[in-house]
Design a protein around this motif. Sequence first.
Motif, PDB file in Angstrom:
ATOM      1  N   UNK A 127     -25.958 -37.718 -17.403  1.00  0.00           N
ATOM      2  CA  UNK A 127     -24.552 -37.873 -17.040  1.00  0.00           C
ATOM      3  C   UNK A 127     -23.899 -39.028 -17.788  1.00  0.00           C
ATOM      4  N   UNK A 128     -24.604 -40.150 -17.901  1.00  0.00           N
ATOM      5  CA  UNK A 128     -24.024 -41.309 -18.596  1.00  0.00           C
ATOM      6  C   UNK A 128     -23.773 -40.993 -20.070  1.00  0.00           C
ATOM      7  N   UNK A 129     -24.714 -40.305 -20.700  1.00  0.00           N
ATOM      8  CA  UNK A 129     -24.532 -39.915 -22.102  1.00  0.00           C
ATOM      9  C   UNK A 129     -23.365 -38.957 -22.235  1.00  0.00           C
ATOM     10  N   UNK A 130     -23.267 -38.009 -21.330  1.00  0.00           N
ATOM     11  CA  UNK A 130     -22.168 -37.051 -21.361  1.00  0.00           C
ATOM     12  C   UNK A 130     -20.831 -37.776 -21.284  1.00  0.00           C
ATOM     13  N   UNK A 131     -20.716 -38.717 -20.355  1.00  0.00           N
ATOM     14  CA  UNK A 131     -19.461 -39.474 -20.191  1.00  0.00           C
ATOM     15  C   UNK A 131     -19.183 -40.353 -21.414  1.00  0.00           C
ATOM     16  N   UNK A 132     -20.216 -40.967 -21.953  1.00  0.00           N
ATOM     17  CA  UNK A 132     -20.056 -41.836 -23.121  1.00  0.00           C
ATOM     18  C   UNK A 132     -19.587 -41.044 -24.338  1.00  0.00           C
ATOM     19  N   UNK A 133     -20.227 -39.921 -24.602  1.00  0.00           N
ATOM     20  CA  UNK A 133     -19.850 -39.095 -25.748  1.00  0.00           C
ATOM     21  C   UNK A 133     -18.448 -38.501 -25.562  1.00  0.00           C
ATOM     22  N   UNK A 134     -18.138 -38.123 -24.336  1.00  0.00           N
ATOM     23  CA  UNK A 134     -16.799 -37.579 -24.056  1.00  0.00           C
ATOM     24  C   UNK A 134     -15.738 -38.652 -24.293  1.00  0.00           C
ATOM     25  N   UNK A 135     -15.996 -39.879 -23.838  1.00  0.00           N
ATOM     26  CA  UNK A 135     -15.029 -40.963 -24.026  1.00  0.00           C
ATOM     27  C   UNK A 135     -14.833 -41.271 -25.506  1.00  0.00           C
ATOM     28  N   UNK A 136     -15.905 -41.206 -26.279  1.00  0.00           N
ATOM     29  CA  UNK A 136     -15.796 -41.534 -27.699  1.00  0.00           C
ATOM     30  C   UNK A 136     -15.148 -40.398 -28.500  1.00  0.00           C
ATOM     31  N   UNK A 137     -15.642 -39.175 -28.313  1.00  0.00           N
ATOM     32  CA  UNK A 137     -15.198 -38.078 -29.158  1.00  0.00           C
ATOM     33  C   UNK A 137     -13.924 -37.382 -28.669  1.00  0.00           C
ATOM     34  N   UNK A 138     -13.750 -37.260 -27.350  1.00  0.00           N
ATOM     35  CA  UNK A 138     -12.578 -36.542 -26.861  1.00  0.00           C
ATOM     36  C   UNK A 138     -11.428 -37.486 -26.502  1.00  0.00           C
TER      37      UNK A 138
END
Length: 185
Positions: A127-138
């Motif tokens: 979940x943390x990786x998902x949120x981190x990648x979403x914040x950076x890329x999207x």
Amino acid sequence: MEIMEPDTLVSPVMERTKLFEELYTTAFPGVARFISKMNGTLEDAADIFQDALVIFYEKSQHEAFDISASREAYIMGIAKHLWIRKFAHDRKKVSLDHLEASITIPDDFYPAVNNEKLLSLLARSGQKCLELLQAFYYEKLPMKKLAGKFGFVTERSATVQKYKCLEKVRDTIKEKAFTYEDFTE
């Protein structure tokens, strides 16, 4: 054996130090003015001057060394040569930012992405990786804000964690032998 007075003993290191101090006082201002006129910074001038000073010193240690100009003029010549060489080298590097901004990609260029499959894959990284990648890329958050949002001490820590998250995703893709087509419609 003759005993010399302490004040008459001058070591080569002291002579070299005195020479360098004198050259900094007399030659550096001219080099700094030249570099400034050539759109360089004070830091550039200091770097070029130090390189020129080293070259001058190394050449002056040879017996055949003979200059017809002053030491300051000689160092200035070396500095000019170094600056021109640096400028020619840096000029070969072309920024493509302005070209990239002018490129438009048609809407139908990329195939439609199956978001459910993609999210499912990203969720496997945690979940943390998902949120981190979403914040950076999207959300396009810069690293500084990303670090603050996720509680990292430095931007570098956030960058390392983002890299680790991407590696988890890559490992899953390799493990499951997914292809690009698995995520497009």
